[in-house]
Design an enzyme around this catalytic site. Sequence first.
Site, PDB file in Angstrom:
ATOM      1  N   ASP A 192       0.812  -1.211   0.000  1.00 47.82           N
ATOM      2  CA  ASP A 192       0.000   0.000   0.000  1.00 47.82           C
ATOM      3  C   ASP A 192       0.848   1.266   0.000  1.00 47.82           C
ATOM      4  OD1 ASP A 192      -2.038  -1.823   0.173  1.00 47.82           O
ATOM      5  OD2 ASP A 192      -3.177  -0.657   1.629  1.00 47.82           O
ATOM      6  N   CYS A 236       0.717  -7.822   5.677  1.00 47.08           N
ATOM      7  CA  CYS A 236       0.318  -6.442   5.434  1.00 47.08           C
ATOM      8  C   CYS A 236      -1.098  -6.324   4.888  1.00 47.08           C
ATOM      9  CB  CYS A 236       1.305  -5.776   4.475  1.00 47.08           C
ATOM     10  SG  CYS A 236       2.951  -5.575   5.209  1.00 47.08           S
ATOM     11  N   ASP A 237      -1.728  -5.227   5.272  1.00 44.67           N
ATOM     12  CA  ASP A 237      -2.944  -4.693   4.686  1.00 44.67           C
ATOM     13  C   ASP A 237      -3.941  -5.721   4.159  1.00 44.67           C
ATOM     14  OD1 ASP A 237      -0.643  -2.400   4.128  1.00 44.67           O
ATOM     15  OD2 ASP A 237      -2.537  -1.647   4.862  1.00 44.67           O
ATOM     16  N   LYS A 238      -4.104  -5.838   2.844  1.00 52.37           N
ATOM     17  CA  LYS A 238      -5.158  -6.676   2.279  1.00 52.37           C
ATOM     18  C   LYS A 238      -4.839  -8.158   2.362  1.00 52.37           C
ATOM     19  CE  LYS A 238      -6.382  -2.918   1.985  1.00 52.37           C
ATOM     20  NZ  LYS A 238      -5.047  -2.492   2.195  1.00 52.37           N
ATOM     21  N   CYS A 290       4.477  -1.837   8.718  1.00 51.93           N
ATOM     22  CA  CYS A 290       4.778  -0.478   9.191  1.00 51.93           C
ATOM     23  C   CYS A 290       4.320  -0.280  10.631  1.00 51.93           C
ATOM     24  CB  CYS A 290       4.154   0.552   8.259  1.00 51.93           C
ATOM     25  SG  CYS A 290       4.862   0.501   6.594  1.00 51.93           S
ATOM     26  N   SER A 302      -5.721   5.285   4.763  1.00 51.27           N
ATOM     27  CA  SER A 302      -4.734   4.430   5.388  1.00 51.27           C
ATOM     28  C   SER A 302      -4.934   4.463   6.889  1.00 51.27           C
ATOM     29  CB  SER A 302      -3.327   4.930   5.037  1.00 51.27           C
ATOM     30  OG  SER A 302      -2.368   4.366   5.889  1.00 51.27           O
TER      31      SER A 302
END
Length: 552
Positions: free
Chosen positions: A78, A119-121, A191, A468
């Site tokens: 991202d 991470c993320d998705k 992150c 985000s």
Amino acid sequence: MRSDVVKKGIERSPHRSLFKAMGYTDEELQKPLIGVANSKSEIIPGHVHLDDIADAVKAGIRMAGGTPIEFGTIGVCDGITMGHTGMKYSLPSRELIADSCEAMGLAHNFDGMVFIPNCDKIVPGMLMAAARINVPSVVVSGGPMLSVYKKGKYLDLNSVFEAVGAVKAGKMHEDELCEYENNACPGCGSCSGMFTANSMNCLTEVLGMGLTGNGTIPAVYAERIRLAKSAGVKVMELVEKDIKPGDILTPRAFDNALAVDMALGCSTNSILHLPAIAHEVGLKIDLDKINDISANVPNLCRLSPAGEHHVQDLYAAGGVQAVMKELSTGNLINTDIITCTGKTVWENIKDADIIDRNVIRSIKKPYSKMGGLAILKGNIAPDGSVVKRSAVAEEMLVHKGPARVFDSEDDAISAIYEGRIKKGDVVVIRYEGPKGGPGMREMLSPTSAIAGMGLDKDVALITDGRFSGASRGASIGHISPEAMEGGPVALIIEGDTISIDIPKGRLDVLVSQEEMDKRREEWKKPEPRITTGYLGRYSRLVTSASTGAVLY
């Protein structure tokens, strides 16, 4: 065993021949076959080290008497895709990840699965797949990145995004920006703030699909490798006991996830992903329920971007299990439900302690009596919108200002960097929803630009896109229905007064219904931005953000 269908009997001699072509022995084929979904890549800092995690998982499976079989999945970074067309692929990649893991798991009839996201998705995509496949499963993430101390401040990726805005505003020199760039992301891991990746890794633990420590043990710690080995061992126990995701992902487990979501102040993206995961087990999370839970569950943590702490501090303070135990003292979570440890929530958290009350506060002395997220409704968002209340400055909780309307994120960024956004404005970014974007881009660039320019206490941003987990300020996303579906956000014009009242859960444009009806008659649906390829198909199939942006 489920895997007998691909390996047992005379009829499966050709199948065994193919296994043996890869070096599998008869002894290995007699054991449970465990799929290991590894999302390692060389484009995401949170995934660059996942081969080490996968090796540890496979070691654990072998120690416990199973045969691991690894395969790969995709992942979109991202941060690297932020602020340009690439971000359109971020949320849609969740469905590709879920679909690919489902295809591999069901096509090859694995007896169990270990999913390795970070991470993320990728995290929610793998959780969705685990629910679909519904064989004994454990999710083990790659762990959070460390935050390093530099010139009196702990840095993270958001520090760099905001520094760009500061440079544009003449508040920072480019040499200092370069120093941030070189130090904010010191190595592998997701992150370091309570951004989307770490939010979902923590909530995986809460849902009961990850072992204790899944959300908080830093990526570079040896404890993370030991956790991965334990995940390999644990999945074999789940296979023996036949404990499946369908047994774990119950309504009460999702209630726990929403409660801890509020206590931690997780990313607003969790309000996209939890409903999508619930959808895979036939459950529906109503947005009104989120506000009900938020009204009863206090905000106990203020991690970046809401505060100065990072996930490494949450880990040192006692971790997710300490937060859950604190909530249990007020009967705010369900403690008698089963998890992938084979034990109940209470058995997992009973020995946890809060080590640092500055990082994890008591429910009697919280940062806020209400949770970290809020759902807003009104004549702009009749089906709802979401804001990270814990990251909003006190003076912006209630705000009225003129609408500055943009039909794309790119146009809004240009206006912000050119100094055309003034104190008091409400930036409206539309046609960036699941269908309109397509792909519902995250908007860390405009929110960071606003914050970097020192306007986060004066300017609000509302959108049918999303933010985000690193965004802070009065950033209100997921406006539903979206503009592309003719939602009221499409009818706002430059200069309209926008009213935001987060404590009351309201988001309105101060225009008469008669005027809105007139505008609706004049509104024409724009042509889709992308009609071909995966994004073209996605835009035709995706549902509203209010339902988790799942595909039908």
